[in-house]
Motif scaffolding. Sequence first.
Motif, PDB file in Angstrom:
ATOM      1  N   TYR A 225       0.827  -1.212   0.000  1.00 18.57           N
ATOM      2  CA  TYR A 225       0.000   0.000   0.000  1.00 18.57           C
ATOM      3  C   TYR A 225       0.862   1.263   0.000  1.00 18.57           C
ATOM      4  CZ  TYR A 225      -4.706  -1.922   0.594  1.00 18.57           C
ATOM      5  OH  TYR A 225      -5.909  -2.548   0.395  1.00 18.57           O
ATOM      6  N   GLU A 226       2.069   1.156   0.583  1.00 15.90           N
ATOM      7  CA  GLU A 226       2.939   2.323   0.691  1.00 15.90           C
ATOM      8  C   GLU A 226       3.708   2.610  -0.591  1.00 15.90           C
ATOM      9  OE1 GLU A 226       2.894   4.246   3.310  1.00 15.90           O
ATOM     10  OE2 GLU A 226       1.486   2.923   4.371  1.00 15.90           O
ATOM     11  N   VAL A 227       3.685   1.704  -1.555  1.00 14.81           N
ATOM     12  CA  VAL A 227       4.414   1.912  -2.806  1.00 14.81           C
ATOM     13  C   VAL A 227       3.684   2.962  -3.648  1.00 14.81           C
ATOM     14  CG1 VAL A 227       5.218   0.839  -4.945  1.00 14.81           C
ATOM     15  CG2 VAL A 227       5.334  -0.431  -2.789  1.00 14.81           C
ATOM     16  N   PRO A 228       4.380   4.017  -4.086  1.00 14.67           N
ATOM     17  CA  PRO A 228       3.718   5.037  -4.904  1.00 14.67           C
ATOM     18  C   PRO A 228       3.250   4.453  -6.241  1.00 14.67           C
ATOM     19  CG  PRO A 228       5.881   5.770  -4.147  1.00 14.67           C
ATOM     20  CD  PRO A 228       5.782   4.329  -3.821  1.00 14.67           C
ATOM     21  N   TRP A 229       2.024   4.654  -6.557  1.00 13.25           N
ATOM     22  CA  TRP A 229       1.470   4.098  -7.790  1.00 13.25           C
ATOM     23  C   TRP A 229       0.866   5.164  -8.700  1.00 13.25           C
ATOM     24  CZ3 TRP A 229      -3.604   5.236  -8.666  1.00 13.25           C
ATOM     25  CH2 TRP A 229      -4.356   5.661  -7.555  1.00 13.25           C
ATOM     26  N   ASP A 230       0.541   6.342  -8.143  1.00 18.41           N
ATOM     27  CA  ASP A 230      -0.172   7.342  -8.933  1.00 18.41           C
ATOM     28  C   ASP A 230       0.661   7.887 -10.082  1.00 18.41           C
ATOM     29  OD1 ASP A 230       1.480   8.337  -6.982  1.00 18.41           O
ATOM     30  OD2 ASP A 230       0.394  10.215  -6.761  1.00 18.41           O
ATOM     31  N   ASP A 231       2.010   7.906  -9.919  1.00 15.64           N
ATOM     32  CA  ASP A 231       2.869   8.420 -10.985  1.00 15.64           C
ATOM     33  C   ASP A 231       3.590   7.294 -11.727  1.00 15.64           C
ATOM     34  OD1 ASP A 231       4.399   7.620  -8.901  1.00 15.64           O
ATOM     35  OD2 ASP A 231       5.593   9.449  -8.725  1.00 15.64           O
ATOM     36  N   ALA A 232       3.151   6.070 -11.525  1.00 15.79           N
ATOM     37  CA  ALA A 232       3.797   4.917 -12.149  1.00 15.79           C
ATOM     38  C   ALA A 232       3.112   4.568 -13.462  1.00 15.79           C
ATOM     39  CB  ALA A 232       3.764   3.722 -11.209  1.00 15.79           C
ATOM     40  N   SER A 233       3.787   3.714 -14.233  1.00 18.21           N
ATOM     41  CA  SER A 233       3.234   3.272 -15.514  1.00 18.21           C
ATOM     42  C   SER A 233       2.137   2.250 -15.285  1.00 18.21           C
ATOM     43  CB  SER A 233       4.338   2.684 -16.387  1.00 18.21           C
ATOM     44  OG  SER A 233       4.884   1.528 -15.764  1.00 18.21           O
ATOM     45  N   LEU A 234       1.444   1.904 -16.362  1.00 22.91           N
ATOM     46  CA  LEU A 234       0.351   0.935 -16.260  1.00 22.91           C
ATOM     47  C   LEU A 234       0.857  -0.444 -15.847  1.00 22.91           C
ATOM     48  CD1 LEU A 234      -1.821   1.884 -19.383  1.00 22.91           C
ATOM     49  CD2 LEU A 234      -2.294   2.372 -16.980  1.00 22.91           C
ATOM     50  N   SER A 235       2.047  -0.829 -16.337  1.00 20.17           N
ATOM     51  CA  SER A 235       2.598  -2.143 -15.977  1.00 20.17           C
ATOM     52  C   SER A 235       2.928  -2.214 -14.486  1.00 20.17           C
ATOM     53  CB  SER A 235       3.844  -2.431 -16.817  1.00 20.17           C
ATOM     54  OG  SER A 235       4.838  -1.438 -16.591  1.00 20.17           O
ATOM     55  N   VAL A 236       3.479  -1.122 -13.940  1.00 21.15           N
ATOM     56  CA  VAL A 236       3.785  -1.095 -12.510  1.00 21.15           C
ATOM     57  C   VAL A 236       2.494  -1.139 -11.699  1.00 21.15           C
ATOM     58  CG1 VAL A 236       4.732   0.322 -10.650  1.00 21.15           C
ATOM     59  CG2 VAL A 236       5.988   0.080 -12.788  1.00 21.15           C
ATOM     60  N   ARG A 237       1.487  -0.408 -12.135  1.00 23.68           N
ATOM     61  CA  ARG A 237       0.206  -0.435 -11.428  1.00 23.68           C
ATOM     62  C   ARG A 237      -0.411  -1.830 -11.446  1.00 23.68           C
ATOM     63  NH1 ARG A 237      -2.857   5.193 -13.314  1.00 23.68           N
ATOM     64  NH2 ARG A 237      -1.154   6.613 -12.723  1.00 23.68           N
ATOM     65  N   ALA A 238      -0.282  -2.512 -12.586  1.00 24.49           N
ATOM     66  CA  ALA A 238      -0.822  -3.873 -12.680  1.00 24.49           C
ATOM     67  C   ALA A 238      -0.108  -4.802 -11.706  1.00 24.49           C
ATOM     68  CB  ALA A 238      -0.683  -4.381 -14.107  1.00 24.49           C
ATOM     69  N   MET A 239       1.217  -4.661 -11.584  1.00 18.32           N
ATOM     70  CA  MET A 239       1.974  -5.488 -10.646  1.00 18.32           C
ATOM     71  C   MET A 239       1.562  -5.205  -9.205  1.00 18.32           C
ATOM     72  SD  MET A 239       5.796  -5.361 -12.292  1.00 18.32           S
ATOM     73  CE  MET A 239       6.102  -5.887 -13.983  1.00 18.32           C
ATOM     74  N   ILE A 240       1.347  -3.932  -8.882  1.00 16.68           N
ATOM     75  CA  ILE A 240       0.912  -3.574  -7.533  1.00 16.68           C
ATOM     76  C   ILE A 240      -0.446  -4.199  -7.225  1.00 16.68           C
ATOM     77  CG2 ILE A 240       0.192  -1.646  -6.067  1.00 16.68           C
ATOM     78  CD1 ILE A 240       2.338   0.041  -7.413  1.00 16.68           C
ATOM     79  N   ILE A 241      -1.337  -4.178  -8.225  1.00 11.66           N
ATOM     80  CA  ILE A 241      -2.658  -4.786  -8.034  1.00 11.66           C
ATOM     81  C   ILE A 241      -2.534  -6.286  -7.799  1.00 11.66           C
ATOM     82  CG2 ILE A 241      -4.848  -5.299  -9.192  1.00 11.66           C
ATOM     83  CD1 ILE A 241      -4.644  -2.558 -10.531  1.00 11.66           C
TER      84      ILE A 241
END
Length: 283
Positions: A225-241
């Motif tokens: 939850y603490e990993v910044p995702w709002d300024d990340a790419s779509l691939s990074v967001r998918a991995m976080i999800i």
Amino acid sequence: MWDHSAPADRKIISTWIIWAKFISTVYFLAANCVVTVFIMTTTLQQRSSPKNSTTKFYPFTPQEDSTPSPRYEIKYAVQVICCFCSMSYIAACDMTGTILSFNICGQLAVIRSWLEELAKEKLDPTGKKTDESRQEVLKKCIRRHQLVLDLCAELEDVNQYNYLIQLVTEMYIMAISAAQLTKLQNFGSLRHLITVLLAINGLFFSCWPAETLSAESRNIATAIYEVPWDDASLSVRAMIIIMLGRSQRPATLSAGKFLPLSLEAFSSITSSGISFCMVLSSF
């Protein structure tokens, strides 16, 4: 996983391994201490009996009125050797799940440290370099997290009935010994007291590591939850999800797939053993 770990990661895992060694050593010594107490009390009983007495005392079998030498000494030695070997084997079996649980906790702690380091990173002006590094770290976290979850599932499948037998047996031993403790005096009470303490010790060392494992798996969800995702790419967001989805359900160990091991389970089993003891004491 140990061979592919960096020195900093091995240091984190080693902390949990030290805990596992300490707990298993304490339980192993406690189990053999029970045998030693039985032997010492038997020896004291034999020495305190009258000189003209023909009664022979044994550590783990009823006393006999007359047993000639060297038959008595041979039988006594065989009992001592067999009981030390048996208790050592039982203690080793009981601590298998505990050692593996703390090993898994160490792996989860490593993943959490990776995610915490990732949360501290800041984007460079272009954002490209940091985003690529995030992808690599998240890929590594996802792979390691899946391996750890698979290992936890295998531990659950292999050890679930061992946990069940251990919990039922130790609750039974605790209840029987506690009931006898209220009726006996001197040597008999000492034997049953240390047996009760060993049973409670075994129950705690089975439930507490499982509780710790669940807590460490929940910490993964907090860290992601603490990993910044709002300024990340779509691939990074998918991995976080993906990481969020996997960490929503904490890793658990159970006895027979119907009793999750936790401190709450330890309290419930101990209370059941005390209730059983009160029933037995009334007869």
